[in-house]
Every structure is written in structure tokens, then in C-alpha cells.
Design a protein around this motif. Structure first.
Motif, PDB file in Angstrom:
ATOM      1  N   MET A  74       0.840  -1.196   0.000  1.00 33.84           N
ATOM      2  CA  MET A  74       0.000   0.000   0.000  1.00 33.84           C
ATOM      3  C   MET A  74       0.877   1.249   0.000  1.00 33.84           C
ATOM      4  O   MET A  74       1.845   1.330   0.759  1.00 33.84           O
ATOM      5  CB  MET A  74      -0.906   0.009   1.234  1.00 33.84           C
ATOM      6  CG  MET A  74      -1.851   1.185   1.284  1.00 33.84           C
ATOM      7  SD  MET A  74      -2.948   1.150   2.723  1.00 33.84           S
ATOM      8  CE  MET A  74      -1.766   1.513   4.015  1.00 33.84           C
ATOM      9  N   THR A  75       0.539   2.207  -0.841  1.00 34.58           N
ATOM     10  CA  THR A  75       1.307   3.452  -0.913  1.00 34.58           C
ATOM     11  C   THR A  75       1.140   4.247   0.374  1.00 34.58           C
ATOM     12  O   THR A  75       0.023   4.465   0.845  1.00 34.58           O
ATOM     13  CB  THR A  75       0.848   4.306  -2.116  1.00 34.58           C
ATOM     14  OG1 THR A  75       1.053   3.573  -3.319  1.00 34.58           O
ATOM     15  CG2 THR A  75       1.630   5.606  -2.180  1.00 34.58           C
ATOM     16  N   GLU A  76       2.258   4.682   0.941  1.00 36.50           N
ATOM     17  CA  GLU A  76       2.227   5.468   2.177  1.00 36.50           C
ATOM     18  C   GLU A  76       2.419   6.960   1.915  1.00 36.50           C
ATOM     19  O   GLU A  76       1.923   7.791   2.679  1.00 36.50           O
ATOM     20  CB  GLU A  76       3.313   4.971   3.129  1.00 36.50           C
ATOM     21  CG  GLU A  76       3.101   3.532   3.592  1.00 36.50           C
ATOM     22  CD  GLU A  76       4.275   3.006   4.389  1.00 36.50           C
ATOM     23  OE1 GLU A  76       4.128   2.821   5.598  1.00 36.50           O
ATOM     24  OE2 GLU A  76       5.352   2.791   3.778  1.00 36.50           O
ATOM     25  N   VAL A  77       3.159   7.282   0.850  1.00 31.94           N
ATOM     26  CA  VAL A  77       3.430   8.689   0.530  1.00 31.94           C
ATOM     27  C   VAL A  77       3.263   8.919  -0.968  1.00 31.94           C
ATOM     28  O   VAL A  77       3.860   8.201  -1.777  1.00 31.94           O
ATOM     29  CB  VAL A  77       4.864   9.100   0.942  1.00 31.94           C
ATOM     30  CG1 VAL A  77       5.135  10.556   0.551  1.00 31.94           C
ATOM     31  CG2 VAL A  77       5.084   8.899   2.428  1.00 31.94           C
ATOM     32  N   ILE A  78       2.454   9.904  -1.328  1.00 35.52           N
ATOM     33  CA  ILE A  78       2.370  10.369  -2.712  1.00 35.52           C
ATOM     34  C   ILE A  78       3.119  11.691  -2.785  1.00 35.52           C
ATOM     35  O   ILE A  78       2.787  12.652  -2.077  1.00 35.52           O
ATOM     36  CB  ILE A  78       0.914  10.559  -3.167  1.00 35.52           C
ATOM     37  CG1 ILE A  78       0.176   9.226  -3.156  1.00 35.52           C
ATOM     38  CG2 ILE A  78       0.862  11.171  -4.569  1.00 35.52           C
ATOM     39  CD1 ILE A  78      -1.306   9.334  -3.509  1.00 35.52           C
ATOM     40  N   LEU A  79       4.159  11.720  -3.591  1.00 37.73           N
ATOM     41  CA  LEU A  79       4.963  12.928  -3.779  1.00 37.73           C
ATOM     42  C   LEU A  79       4.514  13.612  -5.057  1.00 37.73           C
ATOM     43  O   LEU A  79       4.626  13.039  -6.143  1.00 37.73           O
ATOM     44  CB  LEU A  79       6.446  12.562  -3.858  1.00 37.73           C
ATOM     45  CG  LEU A  79       7.041  11.913  -2.602  1.00 37.73           C
ATOM     46  CD1 LEU A  79       8.356  11.220  -2.937  1.00 37.73           C
ATOM     47  CD2 LEU A  79       7.255  12.950  -1.512  1.00 37.73           C
ATOM     48  N   VAL A  80       3.990  14.816  -4.936  1.00 36.17           N
ATOM     49  CA  VAL A  80       3.469  15.544  -6.096  1.00 36.17           C
ATOM     50  C   VAL A  80       4.401  16.715  -6.388  1.00 36.17           C
ATOM     51  O   VAL A  80       4.557  17.622  -5.565  1.00 36.17           O
ATOM     52  CB  VAL A  80       2.040  16.063  -5.851  1.00 36.17           C
ATOM     53  CG1 VAL A  80       1.445  16.608  -7.152  1.00 36.17           C
ATOM     54  CG2 VAL A  80       1.149  14.969  -5.284  1.00 36.17           C
ATOM     55  N   GLY A  81       5.042  16.675  -7.545  1.00 34.63           N
ATOM     56  CA  GLY A  81       6.024  17.697  -7.876  1.00 34.63           C
ATOM     57  C   GLY A  81       5.538  18.715  -8.887  1.00 34.63           C
ATOM     58  O   GLY A  81       4.373  18.750  -9.284  1.00 34.63           O
ATOM     59  N   GLU A  82       6.461  19.532  -9.318  1.00 28.13           N
ATOM     60  CA  GLU A  82       6.244  20.514 -10.382  1.00 28.13           C
ATOM     61  C   GLU A  82       7.611  20.863 -10.935  1.00 28.13           C
ATOM     62  O   GLU A  82       8.607  20.856 -10.204  1.00 28.13           O
ATOM     63  CB  GLU A  82       5.519  21.756  -9.860  1.00 28.13           C
ATOM     64  CG  GLU A  82       6.177  22.430  -8.664  1.00 28.13           C
ATOM     65  CD  GLU A  82       5.281  23.481  -8.011  1.00 28.13           C
ATOM     66  OE1 GLU A  82       4.070  23.487  -8.289  1.00 28.13           O
ATOM     67  OE2 GLU A  82       5.810  24.297  -7.232  1.00 28.13           O
ATOM     68  N   ALA A  83       7.670  21.125 -12.228  1.00 20.69           N
ATOM     69  CA  ALA A  83       8.964  21.377 -12.874  1.00 20.69           C
ATOM     70  C   ALA A  83       9.658  22.595 -12.276  1.00 20.69           C
ATOM     71  O   ALA A  83      10.886  22.648 -12.209  1.00 20.69           O
ATOM     72  CB  ALA A  83       8.763  21.558 -14.377  1.00 20.69           C
ATOM     73  N   PHE A  84       8.874  23.559 -11.849  1.00 22.90           N
ATOM     74  CA  PHE A  84       9.398  24.769 -11.213  1.00 22.90           C
ATOM     75  C   PHE A  84       8.271  25.369 -10.388  1.00 22.90           C
ATOM     76  O   PHE A  84       7.094  25.117 -10.618  1.00 22.90           O
ATOM     77  CB  PHE A  84       9.907  25.785 -12.249  1.00 22.90           C
ATOM     78  CG  PHE A  84       8.944  26.000 -13.399  1.00 22.90           C
ATOM     79  CD1 PHE A  84       7.862  26.859 -13.289  1.00 22.90           C
ATOM     80  CD2 PHE A  84       9.120  25.312 -14.588  1.00 22.90           C
ATOM     81  CE1 PHE A  84       6.980  27.033 -14.336  1.00 22.90           C
ATOM     82  CE2 PHE A  84       8.239  25.485 -15.647  1.00 22.90           C
ATOM     83  CZ  PHE A  84       7.166  26.349 -15.516  1.00 22.90           C
ATOM     84  N   LYS A 122      -0.249   6.974  10.606  1.00 21.27           N
ATOM     85  CA  LYS A 122      -0.723   5.717  10.011  1.00 21.27           C
ATOM     86  C   LYS A 122      -1.677   5.966   8.840  1.00 21.27           C
ATOM     87  O   LYS A 122      -2.493   5.121   8.502  1.00 21.27           O
ATOM     88  CB  LYS A 122      -1.444   4.850  11.061  1.00 21.27           C
ATOM     89  CG  LYS A 122      -0.683   4.636  12.354  1.00 21.27           C
ATOM     90  CD  LYS A 122       0.602   3.859  12.143  1.00 21.27           C
ATOM     91  CE  LYS A 122       1.284   3.565  13.478  1.00 21.27           C
ATOM     92  NZ  LYS A 122       2.586   2.904  13.319  1.00 21.27           N
ATOM     93  N   LYS A 123      -1.537   7.134   8.212  1.00 21.86           N
ATOM     94  CA  LYS A 123      -2.391   7.484   7.075  1.00 21.86           C
ATOM     95  C   LYS A 123      -1.526   7.804   5.868  1.00 21.86           C
ATOM     96  O   LYS A 123      -0.320   7.990   5.974  1.00 21.86           O
ATOM     97  CB  LYS A 123      -3.258   8.712   7.407  1.00 21.86           C
ATOM     98  CG  LYS A 123      -4.335   8.473   8.440  1.00 21.86           C
ATOM     99  CD  LYS A 123      -5.181   9.715   8.649  1.00 21.86           C
ATOM    100  CE  LYS A 123      -4.393  10.825   9.304  1.00 21.86           C
ATOM    101  NZ  LYS A 123      -5.219  11.994   9.649  1.00 21.86           N
ATOM    102  N   LEU A 124      -2.199   7.900   4.731  1.00 23.48           N
ATOM    103  CA  LEU A 124      -1.521   8.344   3.517  1.00 23.48           C
ATOM    104  C   LEU A 124      -1.029   9.775   3.698  1.00 23.48           C
ATOM    105  O   LEU A 124      -1.714  10.609   4.303  1.00 23.48           O
ATOM    106  CB  LEU A 124      -2.503   8.268   2.339  1.00 23.48           C
ATOM    107  CG  LEU A 124      -2.024   8.829   0.995  1.00 23.48           C
ATOM    108  CD1 LEU A 124      -0.908   7.963   0.418  1.00 23.48           C
ATOM    109  CD2 LEU A 124      -3.195   8.906   0.016  1.00 23.48           C
ATOM    110  N   GLN A 125       0.158  10.065   3.170  1.00 22.22           N
ATOM    111  CA  GLN A 125       0.707  11.419   3.174  1.00 22.22           C
ATOM    112  C   GLN A 125       0.777  11.918   1.730  1.00 22.22           C
ATOM    113  O   GLN A 125       1.397  11.267   0.882  1.00 22.22           O
ATOM    114  CB  GLN A 125       2.109  11.443   3.789  1.00 22.22           C
ATOM    115  CG  GLN A 125       2.211  10.778   5.157  1.00 22.22           C
ATOM    116  CD  GLN A 125       1.447  11.510   6.225  1.00 22.22           C
ATOM    117  OE1 GLN A 125       1.624  12.703   6.430  1.00 22.22           O
ATOM    118  NE2 GLN A 125       0.570  10.786   6.913  1.00 22.22           N
ATOM    119  N   ILE A 126       0.131  13.031   1.443  1.00 18.87           N
ATOM    120  CA  ILE A 126       0.229  13.660   0.126  1.00 18.87           C
ATOM    121  C   ILE A 126       1.135  14.866   0.277  1.00 18.87           C
ATOM    122  O   ILE A 126       0.757  15.861   0.915  1.00 18.87           O
ATOM    123  CB  ILE A 126      -1.154  14.068  -0.420  1.00 18.87           C
ATOM    124  CG1 ILE A 126      -2.054  12.837  -0.561  1.00 18.87           C
ATOM    125  CG2 ILE A 126      -1.005  14.772  -1.776  1.00 18.87           C
ATOM    126  CD1 ILE A 126      -3.462  13.150  -1.047  1.00 18.87           C
TER     127      ILE A 126
END
Length: 270
Positions: free
Chosen positions: A1-11, A142-146
């Protein structure tokens, strides 16, 4: 199960990238998924000011993040009781505003900044500290981290790129070392206008046919999983540096905008 979703941006400094982040948060909330939201902003500042309201909270953010788009995300979290936190060790608020119980940690962070800022080593240390904070939240909640950050910090193999102008062991790599299950979503755009971190106005257009930015479609946001992208396609970090690794080897999923525009800076910016 995914624990961390890392959301990026080019800049940093583009409205559309933050609007996508808010849309993603809304989607997860509408599905009844429990999660926390992490910002690339002053960890101790947000912890000290989170009960003081949006205007006070903005003191913990870099100038480039003091926008209506970021305010909408904070407001959505507050209105829907979604916990949020900062994970950047760099201090943004005056020391006397930091909660007393966080003072020792603030001194350690300041020592790192005073010792290493301006060196290449600082960026690697900073990513390790950011990863540590995210990892702590995974264990505690103990939850998903966005977690909302930049593409530079979410690469799978940033420290191992063969010909990188910006070689950096990323948050993603440190979390992988700790066996935290992660998923990275990068954001890119073919062209547009944006603000630099000093709030100067900039514009660009990428015409490299072997980069995913040129898969953009006017009026649409393209969403592509890494296994659907040929290895011949690279991508750009900031608006002018071509990453040395194929895009499909750096990120799990890529969001491609055709054109981005400047964010709406709040009028109380300090």
C-alpha cells in the motif's frame, strides 16, 4: 500500500501546477480516503502557527508560495479537517514565534543552515531532513501522506544520474532507503508564463521533440504512467535544464500541461 504520494512541479511559480494539486487532494477526499497534506514550507513555523489562521500561516511559506492557489489548498484542509504539516527545515518565521517545545529542534536546523547554506551539500542534507519529517508523519499518523513539492525532490534516482547538472539524492530516495512505500507524480508544461522565486516574471517554450513536454495537447491535461512512455523521452527541470535520465525512469506518473500561467500573489505578502 502506498504510504506517501509525492506531487512535484517542474518549477515553482505556476498557477496550473497548484490547481492540479488541489484537484488531486479533492479527489482523494471525495473518495473518503484519510490522508495528511505536507507542504514544502517551514516545518516548525507551520506547527507553531497552524491554529492562527491562513494569513499567519503564510509567514511559514516562501514568497513564491504566498498565492491564492496555495491559500485554496490550506482553506480546503481547514474546512475539511484534513491535517497538514510543513516538511522544510529552513526557518521562515522569527524564532520568538516558534513554539517553546520546538526550540531545540529550531536551533539544530538553524545550525545546519548557517553551516551549509550556499554549498551543494546543503541541498542533500535538506532533502534528508525533509524525508525524515515525512517519515515521522507516516509512522505517527498511520495514514496516507500527500506531499507537495518540486520534481527535483521526487526523482527515483536523482543521486545516480550519469550526466546531471543538478545531481541530488532526493526525498524519494531517502524514503526508499527507509522502506516507505512511495509514488511520485511529476508535473511539466510545454510553455507558459510563471514567476521566479524572486517573483520576477518569466516565460518559456520547450521545443525538444524528444521530451514529454511536446506530448502536450492544447486545452487538455495529459496524464501518463511511466510504463507508457518510451525511454527516448526526457523532460525538463525548471524551464531550461534537460534531465539526463529518461522521464519514465525518474517518476511513476507524469502530468503534462500545454501552457501554464502566473499564480495570483496574495496582497498581504511580506
Amino acid at each position: 500500500m502506498t504510504e506517501v504520494i509525492l506531487v512535484g512541479e517542474a518549477f515553482h511559480g505556476a498557477k496550473n501546477f497548484w490547481e492540479y494539486k488541489l484537484d488531486l487532494i479533492r479527489q482523494y477526499h471525495s473518495k473518503g480516503i484519510l490522508f495528511d497534506v505536507g507542504f514544502e514550507a517551514d516545518e516548525l513555523g507551520i506547527e507553531s502557527l497552524k491554529t492562527k489562521g491562513v494569513v499567519a500561516l503564510f509567514d511559514a511559506f516562501p514568497k513564491i508560495f504566498k498565492t491564492k492557489q496555495v491559500a485554496h489548498i490550506i482553506r480546503f484542509c481547514l474546512d475539511n479537517d484534513i491535517p497538514f504539516f510543513g516538511f522544510d527545515p529552513r526557518g521562515r518565521i522569527n524564532p520568538d514565534r516558534i513554539d517553546r517545545r520546538l526550540q531545540q529542534k529550531a536551533k539544530r536546523y538553524q545550525n545546519v543552515y548557517d553551516t551549509y547554506f550556499g554549498t551543494d551539500e546543503y541541498f542533500t542534507i535538506r532533502d534528508e531532513l525533509m524525508a525524515n519529517t515525512i517519515c515521522d508523519h507516516v509512522k505517527e499518523s498511520k495514514k496516507l501522506q500527500i506531499c507537495l513539492t518540486a520534481n527535483l525532490h521526487i526523482k527515483k534516482n536523482g543521486s545516480k544520474e550519469n550526466d546531471a547538472r543538478l545531481r541530488l539524492k532526493s526525498i524519494r530516495e531517502y524514503l526508499d532507503d527507509e522502506r516507505v512505500s512511495t509514488y511520485s507524480i511529476s508535473q511539466h508544461s510545454k510553455k507558459g508564463n510563471y514567476l521566479g522565486i524572486d517573483l520576477s516574471k518569466r516565460s518559456y517554450e520547450i521545443n525538444d521533440v524528444f521530451c514529454i513536454e511536446n506530448l502536450a495537447v492544447p486545452g487538455e491535461i495529459i496524464q501518463i504512467k511511466s510504463d507508457k512512455i518510451d525511454k527516448q523521452y526526457g523532460c525538463y527541470i525548471f524551464d531550461h535544464i534537460r534531465e539526463s535520465d529518461p522521464a519514465c525512469e525518474s517518476y511513476d506518473e507524469m502530468i503534462i500541461h500545454n501552457c501554464v500561467s502566473e499564480p495570483d500573489i496574495m496582497n498581504f505578502i511580506r
